[in-house]
Design an enzyme around this catalytic site. Sequence first.
Site, PDB file in Angstrom:
ATOM      1  N   GLN A 204      10.533  26.312  13.570  1.00  0.00           N
ATOM      2  CA  GLN A 204      10.113  26.647  12.210  1.00  0.00           C
ATOM      3  C   GLN A 204      10.316  25.433  11.314  1.00  0.00           C
ATOM      4  O   GLN A 204      11.326  24.742  11.421  1.00  0.00           O
ATOM      5  CB  GLN A 204      10.963  27.822  11.712  1.00  0.00           C
ATOM      6  CG  GLN A 204      10.569  28.386  10.380  1.00  0.00           C
ATOM      7  CD  GLN A 204      11.353  29.658  10.071  1.00  0.00           C
ATOM      8  OE1 GLN A 204      11.536  30.519  10.919  1.00  0.00           O
ATOM      9  NE2 GLN A 204      11.818  29.782   8.853  1.00  0.00           N
TER      10      GLN A 204
ATOM     11  N   ARG B  25       0.812  -1.225   0.000  1.00  0.00           N
ATOM     12  CA  ARG B  25       0.000   0.000   0.000  1.00  0.00           C
ATOM     13  C   ARG B  25       0.839   1.267   0.000  1.00  0.00           C
ATOM     14  O   ARG B  25       0.359   2.332  -0.351  1.00  0.00           O
ATOM     15  CB  ARG B  25      -0.914   0.028   1.226  1.00  0.00           C
ATOM     16  CG  ARG B  25      -1.875  -1.134   1.305  1.00  0.00           C
ATOM     17  CD  ARG B  25      -2.537  -1.207   2.650  1.00  0.00           C
ATOM     18  NE  ARG B  25      -1.507  -1.419   3.671  1.00  0.00           N
ATOM     19  CZ  ARG B  25      -1.638  -1.112   4.958  1.00  0.00           C
ATOM     20  NH1 ARG B  25      -2.750  -0.562   5.396  1.00  0.00           N
ATOM     21  NH2 ARG B  25      -0.672  -1.359   5.813  1.00  0.00           N
TER      22      ARG B  25
ATOM     23  N   LYS C  14      22.497  36.014  -4.487  1.00  0.00           N
ATOM     24  CA  LYS C  14      23.112  36.031  -3.154  1.00  0.00           C
ATOM     25  C   LYS C  14      24.260  35.025  -3.068  1.00  0.00           C
ATOM     26  O   LYS C  14      25.334  35.335  -2.547  1.00  0.00           O
ATOM     27  CB  LYS C  14      22.056  35.726  -2.091  1.00  0.00           C
ATOM     28  CG  LYS C  14      22.595  35.551  -0.692  1.00  0.00           C
ATOM     29  CD  LYS C  14      21.499  35.257   0.309  1.00  0.00           C
ATOM     30  CE  LYS C  14      20.947  33.878   0.093  1.00  0.00           C
ATOM     31  NZ  LYS C  14      19.994  33.451   1.115  1.00  0.00           N
TER      32      LYS C  14
ATOM     33  N   GLU D  72      21.962  36.654   8.175  1.00  0.00           N
ATOM     34  CA  GLU D  72      22.358  35.577   7.270  1.00  0.00           C
ATOM     35  C   GLU D  72      23.665  35.926   6.567  1.00  0.00           C
ATOM     36  O   GLU D  72      23.889  37.068   6.166  1.00  0.00           O
ATOM     37  CB  GLU D  72      21.268  35.299   6.230  1.00  0.00           C
ATOM     38  CG  GLU D  72      21.590  34.078   5.393  1.00  0.00           C
ATOM     39  CD  GLU D  72      20.474  33.690   4.454  1.00  0.00           C
ATOM     40  OE1 GLU D  72      20.281  32.485   4.270  1.00  0.00           O
ATOM     41  OE2 GLU D  72      19.804  34.585   3.901  1.00  0.00           O
TER      42      GLU D  72
ATOM     43  N   GLU E 244       7.696   7.616  11.178  1.00  0.00           N
ATOM     44  CA  GLU E 244       7.653   8.744  12.091  1.00  0.00           C
ATOM     45  C   GLU E 244       8.844   9.606  11.714  1.00  0.00           C
ATOM     46  O   GLU E 244       9.989   9.230  11.950  1.00  0.00           O
ATOM     47  CB  GLU E 244       7.782   8.211  13.517  1.00  0.00           C
ATOM     48  CG  GLU E 244       7.308   9.141  14.578  1.00  0.00           C
ATOM     49  CD  GLU E 244       7.252   8.441  15.934  1.00  0.00           C
ATOM     50  OE1 GLU E 244       8.324   8.092  16.475  1.00  0.00           O
ATOM     51  OE2 GLU E 244       6.135   8.240  16.435  1.00  0.00           O
TER      52      GLU E 244
ATOM     53  N   ASN F 116      10.439  24.403   7.188  1.00  0.00           N
ATOM     54  CA  ASN F 116      10.592  25.008   5.870  1.00  0.00           C
ATOM     55  C   ASN F 116      10.484  23.937   4.789  1.00  0.00           C
ATOM     56  O   ASN F 116      10.835  22.781   5.015  1.00  0.00           O
ATOM     57  CB  ASN F 116      11.954  25.701   5.758  1.00  0.00           C
ATOM     58  CG  ASN F 116      12.110  26.805   6.769  1.00  0.00           C
ATOM     59  OD1 ASN F 116      11.209  27.617   6.959  1.00  0.00           O
ATOM     60  ND2 ASN F 116      13.239  26.843   7.443  1.00  0.00           N
TER      61      ASN F 116
ATOM     62  N   HIS G 282      24.980  28.618   3.544  1.00  0.00           N
ATOM     63  CA  HIS G 282      24.306  29.631   4.359  1.00  0.00           C
ATOM     64  C   HIS G 282      24.440  29.355   5.845  1.00  0.00           C
ATOM     65  O   HIS G 282      24.536  28.207   6.264  1.00  0.00           O
ATOM     66  CB  HIS G 282      22.810  29.678   4.032  1.00  0.00           C
ATOM     67  CG  HIS G 282      22.516  29.921   2.592  1.00  0.00           C
ATOM     68  ND1 HIS G 282      21.430  29.360   1.963  1.00  0.00           N
ATOM     69  CD2 HIS G 282      23.145  30.657   1.654  1.00  0.00           C
ATOM     70  CE1 HIS G 282      21.402  29.750   0.700  1.00  0.00           C
ATOM     71  NE2 HIS G 282      22.433  30.531   0.486  1.00  0.00           N
TER      72      HIS G 282
ATOM     73  N   LYS H 213      19.595  22.566  12.117  1.00  0.00           N
ATOM     74  CA  LYS H 213      18.648  22.155  11.084  1.00  0.00           C
ATOM     75  C   LYS H 213      18.573  20.635  11.017  1.00  0.00           C
ATOM     76  O   LYS H 213      19.587  19.952  11.080  1.00  0.00           O
ATOM     77  CB  LYS H 213      19.082  22.674   9.709  1.00  0.00           C
ATOM     78  CG  LYS H 213      19.112  24.183   9.604  1.00  0.00           C
ATOM     79  CD  LYS H 213      19.621  24.646   8.255  1.00  0.00           C
ATOM     80  CE  LYS H 213      19.666  26.161   8.194  1.00  0.00           C
ATOM     81  NZ  LYS H 213      20.220  26.629   6.919  1.00  0.00           N
TER      82      LYS H 213
END
Length: 183
Positions: free
Chosen positions: A47, A23, A168, A142, A28, A49, A62, A71
């Site tokens: 946050q 299926r 940038k 940044e 998780e 993204n 970055h 992150k």
Amino acid sequence: MKIIPTEIPEVLIIEPQVYGDHRGFFMESFNQKQFQDKTEIICHFVQDNHSRSKGGILRGLHYQIKSPQGKLLRVVNGEIFDVAVDIRRNSPTFRQWVGVVLSAENYRQLWVPEGFAHGFYVVSDSADVLYKTTDYYAPQHERTIMWNDEDLGIAWPIGDKEPVLSAKDQKGDRLRAAEVFET
């Protein structure tokens, strides 16, 4: 959840348990308790993204010099070569980098802690990258390091092609001239 160390001890590959059958699958994608128990990392994500990029796009390198972000990244469509660079001046791994293939097929995630510059190159025709951050985006803080800084020598899987960069990212600093983390 399986934790796989990288050459830089603070950067971790995370393999979630995936349950699949005819299926589809279930997994998780994040569990705070398991993450903390297995890594001893205490973090609070603020946050989420979602980035979509075409093939040949390179984003980065970055970081935020103030309000630094940890992150946790994963790919839900396509494949990327994901890179974390240690820019903590007093770290024994300062200037070293780790590169990991993340894809929708391998389900792997990458933990990039605060104090690291981050970037990725889209290997597939396109890629959707989802990532959680431990602090909010602060554009005034940044910074960007050149993706091809020869002092870093990142082995991007681009062959003889030129990656597509944002304005940038075309103006990134060399690491030797960039603001880095002093602690």
